[in-house]
Scaffold this motif. Structure first.
Motif, PDB file in Angstrom:
ATOM      1  N   VAL A 145      37.719  29.147 -46.327  1.00  0.00           N
ATOM      2  CA  VAL A 145      37.415  29.538 -47.712  1.00  0.00           C
ATOM      3  C   VAL A 145      37.083  28.312 -48.554  1.00  0.00           C
ATOM      4  O   VAL A 145      36.106  28.302 -49.322  1.00  0.00           O
ATOM      5  CB  VAL A 145      38.605  30.309 -48.327  1.00  0.00           C
ATOM      6  N   ILE A 146      37.889  27.253 -48.414  1.00  0.00           N
ATOM      7  CA  ILE A 146      37.665  26.026 -49.197  1.00  0.00           C
ATOM      8  C   ILE A 146      36.325  25.384 -48.854  1.00  0.00           C
ATOM      9  O   ILE A 146      35.544  25.002 -49.737  1.00  0.00           O
ATOM     10  CB  ILE A 146      38.815  25.025 -48.973  1.00  0.00           C
ATOM     11  N   LEU A 147      36.024  25.266 -47.555  1.00  0.00           N
ATOM     12  CA  LEU A 147      34.766  24.648 -47.140  1.00  0.00           C
ATOM     13  C   LEU A 147      33.569  25.509 -47.522  1.00  0.00           C
ATOM     14  O   LEU A 147      32.498  24.990 -47.859  1.00  0.00           O
ATOM     15  CB  LEU A 147      34.786  24.395 -45.625  1.00  0.00           C
ATOM     16  N   SER A 148      33.731  26.820 -47.460  1.00  0.00           N
ATOM     17  CA  SER A 148      32.644  27.718 -47.885  1.00  0.00           C
ATOM     18  C   SER A 148      32.312  27.514 -49.352  1.00  0.00           C
ATOM     19  O   SER A 148      31.147  27.451 -49.748  1.00  0.00           O
ATOM     20  CB  SER A 148      33.047  29.177 -47.649  1.00  0.00           C
ATOM     21  N   LYS A 149      33.362  27.407 -50.135  1.00  0.00           N
ATOM     22  CA  LYS A 149      33.180  27.201 -51.578  1.00  0.00           C
ATOM     23  C   LYS A 149      32.556  25.840 -51.858  1.00  0.00           C
ATOM     24  O   LYS A 149      31.674  25.708 -52.727  1.00  0.00           O
ATOM     25  CB  LYS A 149      34.542  27.312 -52.269  1.00  0.00           C
ATOM     26  N   ASP A 150      32.972  24.834 -51.100  1.00  0.00           N
ATOM     27  CA  ASP A 150      32.509  23.473 -51.338  1.00  0.00           C
ATOM     28  C   ASP A 150      31.061  23.280 -50.892  1.00  0.00           C
ATOM     29  O   ASP A 150      30.253  22.662 -51.598  1.00  0.00           O
ATOM     30  CB  ASP A 150      33.424  22.489 -50.600  1.00  0.00           C
ATOM     31  N   ASP A 154      30.165  29.684 -52.184  1.00  0.00           N
ATOM     32  CA  ASP A 154      30.553  31.075 -51.931  1.00  0.00           C
ATOM     33  C   ASP A 154      31.738  31.061 -50.978  1.00  0.00           C
ATOM     34  O   ASP A 154      31.590  30.709 -49.803  1.00  0.00           O
ATOM     35  CB  ASP A 154      29.386  31.856 -51.322  1.00  0.00           C
ATOM     36  N   SER A 155      32.907  31.426 -51.464  1.00  0.00           N
ATOM     37  CA  SER A 155      34.128  31.336 -50.663  1.00  0.00           C
ATOM     38  C   SER A 155      34.116  32.261 -49.447  1.00  0.00           C
ATOM     39  O   SER A 155      34.922  32.098 -48.543  1.00  0.00           O
ATOM     40  CB  SER A 155      35.349  31.630 -51.539  1.00  0.00           C
ATOM     41  N   ARG A 156      33.201  33.229 -49.424  1.00  0.00           N
ATOM     42  CA  ARG A 156      33.160  34.190 -48.313  1.00  0.00           C
ATOM     43  C   ARG A 156      32.068  33.896 -47.307  1.00  0.00           C
ATOM     44  O   ARG A 156      31.906  34.639 -46.339  1.00  0.00           O
ATOM     45  CB  ARG A 156      32.953  35.610 -48.871  1.00  0.00           C
ATOM     46  N   PHE A 157      31.318  32.834 -47.518  1.00  0.00           N
ATOM     47  CA  PHE A 157      30.107  32.611 -46.718  1.00  0.00           C
ATOM     48  C   PHE A 157      30.405  32.447 -45.224  1.00  0.00           C
ATOM     49  O   PHE A 157      29.782  33.106 -44.378  1.00  0.00           O
ATOM     50  CB  PHE A 157      29.361  31.378 -47.229  1.00  0.00           C
ATOM     51  N   LEU A 158      31.337  31.564 -44.858  1.00  0.00           N
ATOM     52  CA  LEU A 158      31.631  31.320 -43.444  1.00  0.00           C
ATOM     53  C   LEU A 158      32.249  32.544 -42.780  1.00  0.00           C
ATOM     54  O   LEU A 158      31.906  32.878 -41.631  1.00  0.00           O
ATOM     55  CB  LEU A 158      32.557  30.108 -43.294  1.00  0.00           C
ATOM     56  N   ILE A 159      33.160  33.201 -43.464  1.00  0.00           N
ATOM     57  CA  ILE A 159      33.769  34.414 -42.906  1.00  0.00           C
ATOM     58  C   ILE A 159      32.711  35.505 -42.730  1.00  0.00           C
ATOM     59  O   ILE A 159      32.700  36.211 -41.713  1.00  0.00           O
ATOM     60  CB  ILE A 159      34.904  34.922 -43.823  1.00  0.00           C
ATOM     61  N   GLU A 172      26.993  24.512 -37.828  1.00  0.00           N
ATOM     62  CA  GLU A 172      27.711  23.714 -36.822  1.00  0.00           C
ATOM     63  C   GLU A 172      28.530  22.594 -37.467  1.00  0.00           C
ATOM     64  O   GLU A 172      29.691  22.381 -37.120  1.00  0.00           O
ATOM     65  CB  GLU A 172      26.718  23.135 -35.829  1.00  0.00           C
ATOM     66  N   HIS A 173      27.927  21.877 -38.404  1.00  0.00           N
ATOM     67  CA  HIS A 173      28.622  20.714 -38.974  1.00  0.00           C
ATOM     68  C   HIS A 173      29.843  21.137 -39.799  1.00  0.00           C
ATOM     69  O   HIS A 173      30.861  20.437 -39.819  1.00  0.00           O
ATOM     70  CB  HIS A 173      27.662  19.889 -39.826  1.00  0.00           C
ATOM     71  N   VAL A 174      29.763  22.279 -40.481  1.00  0.00           N
ATOM     72  CA  VAL A 174      30.896  22.752 -41.269  1.00  0.00           C
ATOM     73  C   VAL A 174      32.031  23.204 -40.352  1.00  0.00           C
ATOM     74  O   VAL A 174      33.216  22.937 -40.638  1.00  0.00           O
ATOM     75  CB  VAL A 174      30.475  23.915 -42.195  1.00  0.00           C
ATOM     76  N   PHE A 175      31.687  23.849 -39.255  1.00  0.00           N
ATOM     77  CA  PHE A 175      32.722  24.267 -38.315  1.00  0.00           C
ATOM     78  C   PHE A 175      33.322  23.061 -37.580  1.00  0.00           C
ATOM     79  O   PHE A 175      34.488  23.108 -37.174  1.00  0.00           O
ATOM     80  CB  PHE A 175      32.165  25.285 -37.316  1.00  0.00           C
ATOM     81  N   PHE A 176      32.544  22.009 -37.426  1.00  0.00           N
ATOM     82  CA  PHE A 176      33.122  20.787 -36.849  1.00  0.00           C
ATOM     83  C   PHE A 176      34.174  20.205 -37.790  1.00  0.00           C
ATOM     84  O   PHE A 176      35.237  19.763 -37.345  1.00  0.00           O
ATOM     85  CB  PHE A 176      32.032  19.738 -36.584  1.00  0.00           C
ATOM     86  N   ILE A 177      33.875  20.193 -39.084  1.00  0.00           N
ATOM     87  CA  ILE A 177      34.846  19.705 -40.068  1.00  0.00           C
ATOM     88  C   ILE A 177      36.101  20.580 -40.042  1.00  0.00           C
ATOM     89  O   ILE A 177      37.231  20.081 -40.108  1.00  0.00           O
ATOM     90  CB  ILE A 177      34.223  19.693 -41.478  1.00  0.00           C
ATOM     91  N   THR A 178      35.897  21.897 -39.927  1.00  0.00           N
ATOM     92  CA  THR A 178      37.033  22.825 -39.829  1.00  0.00           C
ATOM     93  C   THR A 178      37.886  22.504 -38.610  1.00  0.00           C
ATOM     94  O   THR A 178      39.116  22.452 -38.694  1.00  0.00           O
ATOM     95  CB  THR A 178      36.524  24.276 -39.713  1.00  0.00           C
ATOM     96  N   ARG A 179      37.216  22.283 -37.499  1.00  0.00           N
ATOM     97  CA  ARG A 179      37.922  21.963 -36.249  1.00  0.00           C
ATOM     98  C   ARG A 179      38.697  20.657 -36.383  1.00  0.00           C
ATOM     99  O   ARG A 179      39.842  20.555 -35.944  1.00  0.00           O
ATOM    100  CB  ARG A 179      36.893  21.877 -35.108  1.00  0.00           C
ATOM    101  N   LEU A 180      38.077  19.676 -36.991  1.00  0.00           N
ATOM    102  CA  LEU A 180      38.716  18.373 -37.180  1.00  0.00           C
ATOM    103  C   LEU A 180      39.967  18.497 -38.035  1.00  0.00           C
ATOM    104  O   LEU A 180      41.020  17.929 -37.698  1.00  0.00           O
ATOM    105  CB  LEU A 180      37.731  17.401 -37.829  1.00  0.00           C
ATOM    106  N   ILE A 181      39.892  19.246 -39.124  1.00  0.00           N
ATOM    107  CA  ILE A 181      41.045  19.419 -40.008  1.00  0.00           C
ATOM    108  C   ILE A 181      42.187  20.124 -39.276  1.00  0.00           C
ATOM    109  O   ILE A 181      43.357  19.736 -39.392  1.00  0.00           O
ATOM    110  CB  ILE A 181      40.638  20.220 -41.265  1.00  0.00           C
ATOM    111  N   CYS A 182      41.853  21.157 -38.496  1.00  0.00           N
ATOM    112  CA  CYS A 182      42.884  21.896 -37.760  1.00  0.00           C
ATOM    113  C   CYS A 182      43.540  21.020 -36.696  1.00  0.00           C
ATOM    114  O   CYS A 182      44.758  21.081 -36.493  1.00  0.00           O
ATOM    115  CB  CYS A 182      42.280  23.140 -37.115  1.00  0.00           C
ATOM    116  N   VAL A 183      42.739  20.214 -36.015  1.00  0.00           N
ATOM    117  CA  VAL A 183      43.282  19.313 -34.991  1.00  0.00           C
ATOM    118  C   VAL A 183      44.217  18.288 -35.624  1.00  0.00           C
ATOM    119  O   VAL A 183      45.297  18.006 -35.093  1.00  0.00           O
ATOM    120  CB  VAL A 183      42.139  18.608 -34.224  1.00  0.00           C
TER     121      VAL A 183
END
Length: 221
Positions: A145-150, A154-159, A172-183
């Motif tokens: 939600v945060i990355l979608s908004k940033d 649109d906070s719902r874009f990725l979902i 791809e690049h946004v999901f890589f950032i998501t993956r990095l944060i989760c790791v």
């Protein structure tokens, strides 16, 4: 501080495993690599088979406590592989293998814990594991939600990209950032867990030394 170490371990294993289950589904569906969803789940299933064989080997070589520490460190190292392009599935296989071994050892600790009713031990373990899974899923949704908004205002874009399977590879690049944060989050919790485990191991060592000194004083050298 009142929770036993196997409870905290179970939370971490539940969160780590759930990361691969949920993230893989959302990630590959959103960018259009649909067959990779099945491949990710195949890797998770294959890791269960490998973990049973590897656990038997490790038990013959190391004490359980050392195996648990090894599994957490090995999982942390394996998590870095999912950050390497084209190595995500290999990282899933390695990570989930060590997660499965550690989780099985945590279950063994519960099954041998006389503080719980014998018929409730699996249930208590399951509750902590499920708690970790729910916490991780909540964390992942917040990050999306945060990355979608940033990135897309649109906070719902990725979902939405996942729900409608948009197949947008530019995500791809946004999901890589998501993956990095989760790791990083899983790593942070792992460091906390290792500190707790080493502290307990050290305390047990000194308790044994103290007991030996008392016996020595009582009965002579």
């Amino acid at each position: 501080k009142k929770y036993k170490i196997q409870s905290i371990q179970s939370i971490w294993y539940g969160a780590s495993r759930n990361f691969f289950t949920i993230y893989s589904l959302i990630y590959f569906s959103a960018i259009g690599k649909y067959k990779y969803v099945s491949l990710s789940y195949f890797m998770i299933a294959l890791s269960l088979i490998i973990s049973n064989l590897l656990k038997t080997f490790l038990i013959k070589k190391l004490p359980n406590r050392n195996i648990e520490i090894l599994c957490i460190i090995a999982t942390m190292l394996s998590l870095t592989i999912v950050l390497i392009p084209n190595c995500y599935l290999l990282g899933v296989l390695f990570s989930c293998t060590f997660i499965s071994i550690g989780n099985n050892l945590a279950l063994d600790s519960y099954l041998n814990d006389d503080d719980f009713n014998i018929y409730e031990r699996r249930l208590v373990k399951s509750r902590f594991y499920s708690l970790g899974a729910v916490l991780q899923q909540f964390f992942l949704m917040i990050i999306l939600v945060i990355l979608s908004k940033d990135f897309y205002s649109d906070s719902r874009f990725l979902i939405s990209s996942y729900i409608f399977s948009s197949g947008n590879f530019s995500l791809e690049h946004v999901f890589f950032i998501t993956r990095l944060i989760c790791v990083i989050a899983i790593w942070f919790f792992a460091f906390y867990l290792l500190i707790k485990m080493f502290t307990i191991k050290k305390l047990k060592y000194f308790d044994e030394i103290e007991l030996f000194d008392i016996l020595e004083i009582s009965f002579g050298k």
